[in-house]
Design an enzyme around this catalytic site. Structure first.
Site, PDB file in Angstrom:
ATOM      1  N   GLN A   1       0.850  -1.199   0.000  1.00  0.00           N
ATOM      2  CA  GLN A   1       0.000   0.000   0.000  1.00  0.00           C
ATOM      3  C   GLN A   1       0.884   1.246   0.000  1.00  0.00           C
ATOM      4  OE1 GLN A   1      -3.654  -0.366   0.873  1.00  0.00           O
ATOM      5  NE2 GLN A   1      -3.866   1.729   0.173  1.00  0.00           N
ATOM      6  N   PHE A   2       1.346   1.645  -1.182  1.00  0.00           N
ATOM      7  CA  PHE A   2       2.230   2.805  -1.272  1.00  0.00           C
ATOM      8  C   PHE A   2       1.545   4.086  -0.810  1.00  0.00           C
ATOM      9  CE2 PHE A   2       0.089   3.040  -5.334  1.00  0.00           C
ATOM     10  CZ  PHE A   2      -0.020   4.406  -5.591  1.00  0.00           C
ATOM     11  N   THR A   3       0.228   4.129  -0.837  1.00  0.00           N
ATOM     12  CA  THR A   3      -0.495   5.345  -0.448  1.00  0.00           C
ATOM     13  C   THR A   3      -0.392   5.637   1.053  1.00  0.00           C
ATOM     14  OG1 THR A   3      -2.589   4.153  -0.214  1.00  0.00           O
ATOM     15  CG2 THR A   3      -2.120   5.135  -2.370  1.00  0.00           C
TER      16      THR A   3
END
Length: 150
Positions: free
Chosen positions: A78-80
């Site tokens: 989950q890069f966000t």
């Protein structure tokens, strides 16, 4: 590394209509990686998640760890989680590690978690458009960041 840990009664991940991961009791871990994360961060975070007492004992007090509960885990990249929202209305993801750094650390984290739990861990697919469903149990949601160990 930043992780959002959600205690779940059930969770699953679907990619292009195919279910790729499913668990009953356990945790769904959303994992964000930055360029300066290390193998030490991997070990520390896996140990923290494995031993964090977030499951209820017989008196309904959160006193049981994932390891002791026998629960399962799903890890989803989950890069966000490293979005910067300081300026404007469009989040910037510049702090998130690029795939050449993030993918090996993500895979290492999953292997470390499997070692610490002594069982296989399910995953989403790095970089894929995933549909993640969960039934948050409690609800219990905890954020852990390896940059805030102290």
């Amino acid at each position: 590394m930043r992780a959002v840990i959600q205690r779940v009664s059930q969770a699953n991940v679907v990619i292009e209509g195919n279910q790729v991961a499913t668990i009953e009791k356990g945790v769904l871990i959303l994992l964000g990686i930055v360029p300066d994360d290390t193998h030490e961060d991997v070990k520390w975070l896996s140990n923290k998640i494995t031993n964090m007492r977030i499951f209820p004992d017989d008196k309904n007090i959160m006193n049981i760890s994932l390891l002791d509960s026998g629960g399962d885990a799903i890890v989803v990249s989950q890069f966000t989680l490293h979005a910067s929202t300081k300026k404007g209305n469009r989040p910037s993801y510049i702090k998130a590690a690029k795939p050449d750094i993030a993918i090996p650390l993500y895979k290492t984290f999953v292997k470390q978690l499997e070692t610490d739990l002594n069982k296989s861990v399910q995953t989403g697919e790095f970089g894929a458009d995933m549909k993640v469903s969960l039934l948050n149990d409690g609800p219990v949601t905890i954020i852990v960041d390896t940059k805030n160990k102290e």
